[in-house]
Design a protein around this motif. Structure first.
Motif, PDB file in Angstrom:
ATOM      1  N   PRO A  84       0.839  -1.206   0.000  1.00 54.36           N
ATOM      2  CA  PRO A  84       0.000   0.000   0.000  1.00 54.36           C
ATOM      3  C   PRO A  84       0.872   1.253   0.000  1.00 54.36           C
ATOM      4  CG  PRO A  84      -0.875  -1.609   1.538  1.00 54.36           C
ATOM      5  CD  PRO A  84       0.454  -2.148   1.086  1.00 54.36           C
ATOM      6  N   TYR A  85       0.410   2.294  -0.675  1.00 52.90           N
ATOM      7  CA  TYR A  85       1.279   3.444  -0.919  1.00 52.90           C
ATOM      8  C   TYR A  85       0.505   4.756  -0.819  1.00 52.90           C
ATOM      9  CZ  TYR A  85      -0.982   3.912  -5.461  1.00 52.90           C
ATOM     10  OH  TYR A  85      -1.913   4.107  -6.442  1.00 52.90           O
ATOM     11  N   SER A  86       1.282   5.826  -0.739  1.00 55.43           N
ATOM     12  CA  SER A  86       0.751   7.188  -0.847  1.00 55.43           C
ATOM     13  C   SER A  86       1.751   8.027  -1.629  1.00 55.43           C
ATOM     14  CB  SER A  86       0.538   7.821   0.535  1.00 55.43           C
ATOM     15  OG  SER A  86      -0.394   7.093   1.303  1.00 55.43           O
ATOM     16  N   ILE A  87       1.236   8.889  -2.506  1.00 54.17           N
ATOM     17  CA  ILE A  87       2.076   9.816  -3.262  1.00 54.17           C
ATOM     18  C   ILE A  87       1.672  11.234  -2.881  1.00 54.17           C
ATOM     19  CG2 ILE A  87       2.705  10.663  -5.562  1.00 54.17           C
ATOM     20  CD1 ILE A  87       1.973   7.825  -6.615  1.00 54.17           C
ATOM     21  N   VAL A  88       2.635  12.000  -2.394  1.00 54.80           N
ATOM     22  CA  VAL A  88       2.414  13.415  -2.090  1.00 54.80           C
ATOM     23  C   VAL A  88       3.093  14.226  -3.183  1.00 54.80           C
ATOM     24  CG1 VAL A  88       2.765  15.296  -0.450  1.00 54.80           C
ATOM     25  CG2 VAL A  88       2.314  12.967   0.385  1.00 54.80           C
ATOM     26  N   ARG A  89       2.285  14.899  -3.980  1.00 57.12           N
ATOM     27  CA  ARG A  89       2.828  15.776  -5.023  1.00 57.12           C
ATOM     28  C   ARG A  89       2.822  17.212  -4.513  1.00 57.12           C
ATOM     29  NH1 ARG A  89      -0.036  14.123 -10.782  1.00 57.12           N
ATOM     30  NH2 ARG A  89       1.137  12.202 -11.197  1.00 57.12           N
ATOM     31  N   ALA A  90       3.980  17.846  -4.545  1.00 57.73           N
ATOM     32  CA  ALA A  90       4.103  19.232  -4.085  1.00 57.73           C
ATOM     33  C   ALA A  90       4.499  20.132  -5.250  1.00 57.73           C
ATOM     34  CB  ALA A  90       5.152  19.334  -2.979  1.00 57.73           C
ATOM     35  N   THR A  93      -3.002   9.635  -4.764  1.00 58.12           N
ATOM     36  CA  THR A  93      -2.141  10.818  -4.801  1.00 58.12           C
ATOM     37  C   THR A  93      -2.861  12.014  -4.198  1.00 58.12           C
ATOM     38  OG1 THR A  93      -1.111  10.009  -6.845  1.00 58.12           O
ATOM     39  CG2 THR A  93      -0.859  12.360  -6.355  1.00 58.12           C
ATOM     40  N   VAL A  94      -2.116  12.847  -3.468  1.00 60.43           N
ATOM     41  CA  VAL A  94      -2.638  14.114  -2.975  1.00 60.43           C
ATOM     42  C   VAL A  94      -1.706  15.223  -3.449  1.00 60.43           C
ATOM     43  CG1 VAL A  94      -1.435  13.911  -0.756  1.00 60.43           C
ATOM     44  CG2 VAL A  94      -3.420  15.398  -0.964  1.00 60.43           C
ATOM     45  N   ASP A  95      -2.288  16.329  -3.936  1.00 49.54           N
ATOM     46  CA  ASP A  95      -1.522  17.503  -4.347  1.00 49.54           C
ATOM     47  C   ASP A  95      -1.521  18.532  -3.229  1.00 49.54           C
ATOM     48  OD1 ASP A  95      -1.215  16.327  -6.812  1.00 49.54           O
ATOM     49  OD2 ASP A  95      -2.313  17.851  -7.939  1.00 49.54           O
ATOM     50  N   VAL A  96      -0.351  19.121  -2.978  1.00 41.80           N
ATOM     51  CA  VAL A  96      -0.259  20.234  -2.040  1.00 41.80           C
ATOM     52  C   VAL A  96       0.434  21.388  -2.760  1.00 41.80           C
ATOM     53  CG1 VAL A  96      -0.286  18.850   0.049  1.00 41.80           C
ATOM     54  CG2 VAL A  96       1.897  19.315  -1.063  1.00 41.80           C
ATOM     55  N   ALA A  97      -0.026  22.611  -2.472  1.00 44.89           N
ATOM     56  CA  ALA A  97       0.468  23.775  -3.207  1.00 44.89           C
ATOM     57  C   ALA A  97       0.465  24.995  -2.313  1.00 44.89           C
ATOM     58  CB  ALA A  97      -0.411  24.027  -4.434  1.00 44.89           C
ATOM     59  N   GLY A  98       1.218  26.009  -2.715  1.00 43.85           N
ATOM     60  CA  GLY A  98       1.261  27.254  -1.976  1.00 43.85           C
ATOM     61  C   GLY A  98      -0.044  28.027  -2.075  1.00 43.85           C
ATOM     62  N   PRO A  99      -0.184  29.093  -1.285  1.00 46.40           N
ATOM     63  CA  PRO A  99      -1.444  29.833  -1.257  1.00 46.40           C
ATOM     64  C   PRO A  99      -1.622  30.825  -2.403  1.00 46.40           C
ATOM     65  CG  PRO A  99       0.082  30.754   0.346  1.00 46.40           C
ATOM     66  CD  PRO A  99       0.759  29.550  -0.239  1.00 46.40           C
ATOM     67  N   GLY A 140      -4.216  23.091  -9.486  1.00 45.47           N
ATOM     68  CA  GLY A 140      -5.657  23.128  -9.696  1.00 45.47           C
ATOM     69  C   GLY A 140      -6.440  23.323  -8.412  1.00 45.47           C
ATOM     70  N   PRO A 141      -7.760  23.347  -8.511  1.00 47.31           N
ATOM     71  CA  PRO A 141      -8.611  23.660  -7.351  1.00 47.31           C
ATOM     72  C   PRO A 141      -8.632  22.575  -6.284  1.00 47.31           C
ATOM     73  CG  PRO A 141      -9.949  23.028  -9.249  1.00 47.31           C
ATOM     74  CD  PRO A 141      -8.552  23.155  -9.749  1.00 47.31           C
ATOM     75  N   ASP A 142      -8.224  21.351  -6.620  1.00 47.34           N
ATOM     76  CA  ASP A 142      -8.276  20.269  -5.644  1.00 47.34           C
ATOM     77  C   ASP A 142      -7.018  20.166  -4.791  1.00 47.34           C
ATOM     78  OD1 ASP A 142     -10.801  19.536  -6.516  1.00 47.34           O
ATOM     79  OD2 ASP A 142     -10.012  18.173  -8.043  1.00 47.34           O
ATOM     80  N   ALA A 143      -5.999  20.952  -5.102  1.00 44.16           N
ATOM     81  CA  ALA A 143      -4.765  20.901  -4.320  1.00 44.16           C
ATOM     82  C   ALA A 143      -5.007  21.451  -2.913  1.00 44.16           C
ATOM     83  CB  ALA A 143      -3.670  21.701  -5.009  1.00 44.16           C
ATOM     84  N   ARG A 144      -4.402  20.807  -1.924  1.00 45.84           N
ATOM     85  CA  ARG A 144      -4.498  21.298  -0.558  1.00 45.84           C
ATOM     86  C   ARG A 144      -3.614  22.536  -0.414  1.00 45.84           C
ATOM     87  NH1 ARG A 144      -3.793  15.852   3.193  1.00 45.84           N
ATOM     88  NH2 ARG A 144      -5.480  14.606   2.248  1.00 45.84           N
TER      89      ARG A 144
END
Length: 246
Positions: free
Chosen positions: A123-129, A180-186, A228-232
């Motif tokens: 099982p895995y997780s991908i964090v895209r920044a 996968t989860v995307d994280v991005a600046g404000p 995009g709009p779904d990024a944390r």
């Protein structure tokens, strides 16, 4: 929880190790300096012994056509060692929009890393920044001379390394995403404007010239790098970060 951080002495890895330890987890910081070589597999079995989760934040030594082989080999070695050790969660740090820029060798290599992980036994997780604030100096240096810096107007949404670490720590200590989860600046900036803000804040007299063919990010079309709009969204603004690094 016992967690092994592969690349535990680098910019992200060292902060992640500290964050996880502060939260009460048992953490092994694994790197070449501690005798762990992902390319050969040396030291992996010892570093992963008893680990519940493994986080891989290592990077290819080059951004060129050699990088796919690096990620194919190292991810395969880590998955195999993790299976031997009974690891229940493999986490990697990747890049927002990485699968949408096939013209860049390094982005193709990171996409390959994601694919190898997805096809693995664990099982895995991908964090895209998005791009790190801390890498802006390198971006400026790629296309600079004594008087000017040439940058394209590519939209970017950079973030602080500390915010990347916070997102990684949350995912690492949670259940595997098998996704996968995307994280991005404000904030979203044009890269050339971000360069001007950076030079101004540092009282650097060089001038930024907008050049849509300059540097690695010239190959990126549209808003691929913004998440995009779904990024944390992260909380630290570029202005706040600049204020703490002057």
């Amino acid at each position: 929880m016992k967690i092994t951080v592969i690349g535990g002495t680098g910019l992200i890895g060292s902060q992640l190790v500290s964050t996880l330890r502060a939260a009460g987890h048992e953490v092994v910081a694994a790197s070449l300096s501690s005798g762990v070589d992902l390319l050969t597999g040396a030291g992996l079995d010892q570093a992963l012994a008893g680990a519940d989760t493994v986080v891989n934040v290592t990077n290819s030594p080059t951004f060129d056509e050699a990088s796919p082989d690096f990620f194919r080999t190292t991810t395969g070695n880590l998955l195999a060692a993790g299976e031997r050790a009974g690891v229940g969660h493999q986490v990697i740090l990747s890049i927002v929009g990485v699968d949408r820029v096939p013209q860049l060798d390094y982005y193709r290599a990171k996409t390959l890393q994601e694919d190898v992980l997805k096809q693995g036994p664990t099982p895995y997780s991908i964090v895209r920044a998005t791009q790190f604030f801390e890498f802006m100096d390198a971006v400026l240096a790629w296309t600079a001379d004594d008087h000017t810096v040439r940058l394209p107007s590519t939209p970017v949404r950079p973030m602080a390394a500390a915010d990347v670490v916070a997102a990684l720590a949350e995912v690492t200590t949670g259940a595997p995403l098998n996704g996968t989860v995307d994280v991005a600046g404000p904030e979203v900036f044009a890269l050339d404007e971000l360069g001007r803000l950076t030079l101004s804040a540092r009282q650097d007299p060089r001038r930024v010239v907008t050049d849509e063919q300059a540097g690695m990010f010239a190959a990126v079309e549209g808003d691929v790098l913004t998440g995009g709009p779904d990024a944390r969204p992260a909380s630290t603004s570029y202005g706040e970060w600049l204020g703490t690094t002057r």
